[in-house]
Design a protein around this motif. Structure first.
Motif, PDB file in Angstrom:
ATOM      1  N   PHE A 182       0.834  -1.204   0.000  1.00 54.78           N
ATOM      2  CA  PHE A 182       0.000   0.000   0.000  1.00 54.78           C
ATOM      3  C   PHE A 182       0.867   1.251   0.000  1.00 54.78           C
ATOM      4  N   LEU A 183       1.883   1.250   0.855  1.00 55.75           N
ATOM      5  CA  LEU A 183       2.786   2.399   0.921  1.00 55.75           C
ATOM      6  C   LEU A 183       3.560   2.576  -0.385  1.00 55.75           C
ATOM      7  N   LYS A 184       4.014   1.454  -0.927  1.00 61.66           N
ATOM      8  CA  LYS A 184       4.818   1.522  -2.149  1.00 61.66           C
ATOM      9  C   LYS A 184       3.999   2.052  -3.315  1.00 61.66           C
ATOM     10  N   ASP A 185       2.784   1.533  -3.501  1.00 65.81           N
ATOM     11  CA  ASP A 185       1.949   1.974  -4.618  1.00 65.81           C
ATOM     12  C   ASP A 185       1.585   3.448  -4.495  1.00 65.81           C
ATOM     13  N   SER A 186       1.243   3.869  -3.293  1.00 73.16           N
ATOM     14  CA  SER A 186       0.833   5.265  -3.104  1.00 73.16           C
ATOM     15  C   SER A 186       2.016   6.221  -3.246  1.00 73.16           C
ATOM     16  N   SER A 187       3.236   5.730  -2.933  1.00 77.86           N
ATOM     17  CA  SER A 187       4.406   6.610  -2.969  1.00 77.86           C
ATOM     18  C   SER A 187       4.757   7.050  -4.389  1.00 77.86           C
ATOM     19  N   GLU A 188       4.196   6.388  -5.387  1.00 79.16           N
ATOM     20  CA  GLU A 188       4.457   6.780  -6.768  1.00 79.16           C
ATOM     21  C   GLU A 188       3.757   8.074  -7.142  1.00 79.16           C
ATOM     22  N   VAL A 189       2.721   8.439  -6.357  1.00 76.96           N
ATOM     23  CA  VAL A 189       1.982   9.664  -6.665  1.00 76.96           C
ATOM     24  C   VAL A 189       1.983  10.671  -5.520  1.00 76.96           C
ATOM     25  N   SER A 190       2.330  10.222  -4.316  1.00 79.17           N
ATOM     26  CA  SER A 190       2.264  11.117  -3.168  1.00 79.17           C
ATOM     27  C   SER A 190       3.133  10.594  -2.033  1.00 79.17           C
ATOM     28  N   GLN A 191       3.659  11.510  -1.227  1.00 80.41           N
ATOM     29  CA  GLN A 191       4.467  11.174  -0.060  1.00 80.41           C
ATOM     30  C   GLN A 191       3.610  11.035   1.195  1.00 80.41           C
ATOM     31  N   VAL A 192       2.306  11.269   1.067  1.00 80.38           N
ATOM     32  CA  VAL A 192       1.424  11.419   2.224  1.00 80.38           C
ATOM     33  C   VAL A 192       1.422  10.197   3.132  1.00 80.38           C
ATOM     34  N   LEU A 235      11.498  -1.283   0.595  1.00 81.43           N
ATOM     35  CA  LEU A 235      10.829  -0.059   1.007  1.00 81.43           C
ATOM     36  C   LEU A 235      11.779   1.138   0.990  1.00 81.43           C
ATOM     37  N   THR A 236      13.082   0.884   1.109  1.00 83.47           N
ATOM     38  CA  THR A 236      14.038   2.002   1.098  1.00 83.47           C
ATOM     39  C   THR A 236      14.049   2.734  -0.236  1.00 83.47           C
ATOM     40  N   THR A 237      13.625   2.061  -1.301  1.00 83.04           N
ATOM     41  CA  THR A 237      13.642   2.692  -2.629  1.00 83.04           C
ATOM     42  C   THR A 237      12.312   3.332  -2.985  1.00 83.04           C
ATOM     43  N   CYS A 238      11.352   3.311  -2.059  1.00 82.16           N
ATOM     44  CA  CYS A 238      10.029   3.878  -2.325  1.00 82.16           C
ATOM     45  C   CYS A 238       9.982   5.324  -1.830  1.00 82.16           C
ATOM     46  N   GLY A 239       9.432   6.177  -2.650  1.00 87.87           N
ATOM     47  CA  GLY A 239       9.292   7.570  -2.249  1.00 87.87           C
ATOM     48  C   GLY A 239       8.950   8.432  -3.448  1.00 87.87           C
ATOM     49  N   TYR A 240       8.125   9.439  -3.222  1.00 92.32           N
ATOM     50  CA  TYR A 240       7.689  10.306  -4.310  1.00 92.32           C
ATOM     51  C   TYR A 240       8.785  11.285  -4.714  1.00 92.32           C
ATOM     52  N   MET A 241       9.624  11.664  -3.742  1.00 91.40           N
ATOM     53  CA  MET A 241      10.662  12.655  -4.007  1.00 91.40           C
ATOM     54  C   MET A 241      12.041  12.013  -3.987  1.00 91.40           C
ATOM     55  N   GLU A 242      12.858  12.384  -4.944  1.00 89.86           N
ATOM     56  CA  GLU A 242      14.228  11.885  -4.985  1.00 89.86           C
ATOM     57  C   GLU A 242      15.073  12.593  -3.939  1.00 89.86           C
ATOM     58  N   LEU A 243      15.895  11.830  -3.212  1.00 90.79           N
ATOM     59  CA  LEU A 243      16.767  12.420  -2.188  1.00 90.79           C
ATOM     60  C   LEU A 243      17.987  13.033  -2.855  1.00 90.79           C
ATOM     61  N   LYS A 244      18.233  14.278  -2.540  1.00 87.61           N
ATOM     62  CA  LYS A 244      19.379  14.994  -3.121  1.00 87.61           C
ATOM     63  C   LYS A 244      20.350  15.380  -2.007  1.00 87.61           C
ATOM     64  N   PRO A 245      21.668  15.321  -2.267  1.00 85.59           N
ATOM     65  CA  PRO A 245      22.633  15.795  -1.257  1.00 85.59           C
ATOM     66  C   PRO A 245      22.531  17.298  -1.102  1.00 85.59           C
ATOM     67  N   SER A 246      22.624  17.750   0.126  1.00 83.44           N
ATOM     68  CA  SER A 246      22.557  19.186   0.393  1.00 83.44           C
ATOM     69  C   SER A 246      23.959  19.762   0.514  1.00 83.44           C
ATOM     70  N   THR A 247      24.046  21.071   0.402  1.00 74.88           N
ATOM     71  CA  THR A 247      25.334  21.743   0.554  1.00 74.88           C
ATOM     72  C   THR A 247      25.921  21.491   1.937  1.00 74.88           C
ATOM     73  N   ALA A 248      25.046  21.485   2.946  1.00 77.10           N
ATOM     74  CA  ALA A 248      25.518  21.302   4.324  1.00 77.10           C
ATOM     75  C   ALA A 248      26.109  19.913   4.534  1.00 77.10           C
ATOM     76  N   SER A 249      25.457  18.883   3.937  1.00 73.09           N
ATOM     77  CA  SER A 249      25.942  17.523   4.144  1.00 73.09           C
ATOM     78  C   SER A 249      27.170  17.209   3.301  1.00 73.09           C
ATOM     79  N   ALA A 250      27.270  17.846   2.131  1.00 74.65           N
ATOM     80  CA  ALA A 250      28.408  17.564   1.250  1.00 74.65           C
ATOM     81  C   ALA A 250      29.672  18.282   1.706  1.00 74.65           C
TER      82      ALA A 250
END
Length: 289
Positions: A182-192, A235-250
């Motif tokens: 359920f989480l995986k299918d919904s994550s394709e359209v929303s992070q909710v 489940l680690t690969t499921c998510g509506y938004m792609e994770l990007k490195p931030s300036t602070a973390s890099a």
């Protein structure tokens, strides 16, 4: 099984504004000052009691279109107006308007979760396209005062899984499979829903469950543990938004002349759900096997 006046109120939603229709249904279902004036609440309470019964009883409810009717109601409840005079106790009433709404929300969601744990209600929802309606409802935006209707579904699932003591490890893992799909299918359209699962302490429960399972040396538990770890990995690969490195973390990497961040080579399976990844990391550091 389901009185016609209740079904009639729901069917009228097609001809009325969604806000007025949802309010009419809620007023029918909410508890009032006495049982005599609480026909809808008594009906819902009876359904809640029966929904914990045998599959044959659930099949009768499904034949009466109860699951799809409840899903249609849930869809309408996201348009409910805010509770007026929420904390004012009216003469002769035992509950404030806010308490009545919270009580209704808890029992209504419990009924829906109990029914959807059986095969026939799930088949009915899929057959009538109400499953798509349920996805649309709980992944769409709604006013802040109606968020508990959406979040309550996820929270009730987690709460039920934590409370039931009679389930075997394999049965609990099967429940996790259902929730994760359920989480995986919904994550394709929303992070909710992923956010709701995190807010309801779902990842903490998952970590504790994995650590408890490690102490069970039965063959069934070992197999269930293996399957669940694989599920968390997916489940680690499921998510509506792609994770990007931030300036602070890099840090200083951004200061190197000519440096550019390498593009991920995961071909669609890069980590998108950091909370699920942290479950694996935490379990890896704590287990002894």
């Amino acid at each position: 099984m389901v009185p016609r006046d209740y079904l009639y109120k729901v069917s009228r939603a097609s001809f009325e504004g969604r806000e007025s229709a949802s309010y009419a249904i809620v007023k029918f279902l909410e508890i009032e000052s006495t049982e005599v004036s609480s026909n809808g609440w008594m009906l819902l309470s009876t359904i809640n009691l029966l929904s914990s019964g045998e599959s044959s009883l659930i099949d009768c409810m499904t034949a009466a279109c109860l699951p799809s009717t409840l899903v249609k109601c849930l869809y309408l409840f996201f348009d409910l107006p805010d509770v007026q005079k929420a904390d004012t106790l009216e003469p002769g009433c035992e509950f404030t308007p806010k308490e009545r709404r919270v009580l209704l929300q808890k029992v209504f969601v419990q009924v829906l979760v109990r029914l959807c744990s059986h095969m026939s209600p799930a088949e009915e929802l899929a057959r009538k396209d109400d499953l798509a309606l349920l996805f649309s409802a709980i992944t769409s935006w709604c006013p802040a005062h109606n968020v508990p209707w959406r979040k309550g579904c996820v929270g009730m699932c987690i709460d039920n899984m934590q409370r039931v003591q009679e389930l075997s490890p394999i049965e609990l893992v099967e429940m996790f499979v259902t929730v994760f799909c359920f989480l995986k299918d919904s994550s394709e359209v929303s992070q909710v829903l992923l956010d709701d699962f995190r807010t309801c302490q779902g990842y903490l429960f998952l970590t504790d469950f994995l650590l408890r399972m490690e102490k069970n040396e039965s063959e069934e538990a070992i197999q269930a543990l293996r399957n669940l770890v694989l599920l968390v990995g997916s489940l680690t690969t499921c998510g509506y938004m792609e994770l990007k490195p931030s300036t602070a973390s890099a840090g200083s990497l951004f200061k190197i002349p000519g440096f550019t961040i390498p593009q991920p080579a995961g071909k669609g399976v890069s980590v998108r759900n950091i909370q699920a990844f942290q479950v694996l990391q935490s379990v890896f550091l704590k287990v002894s096997s």
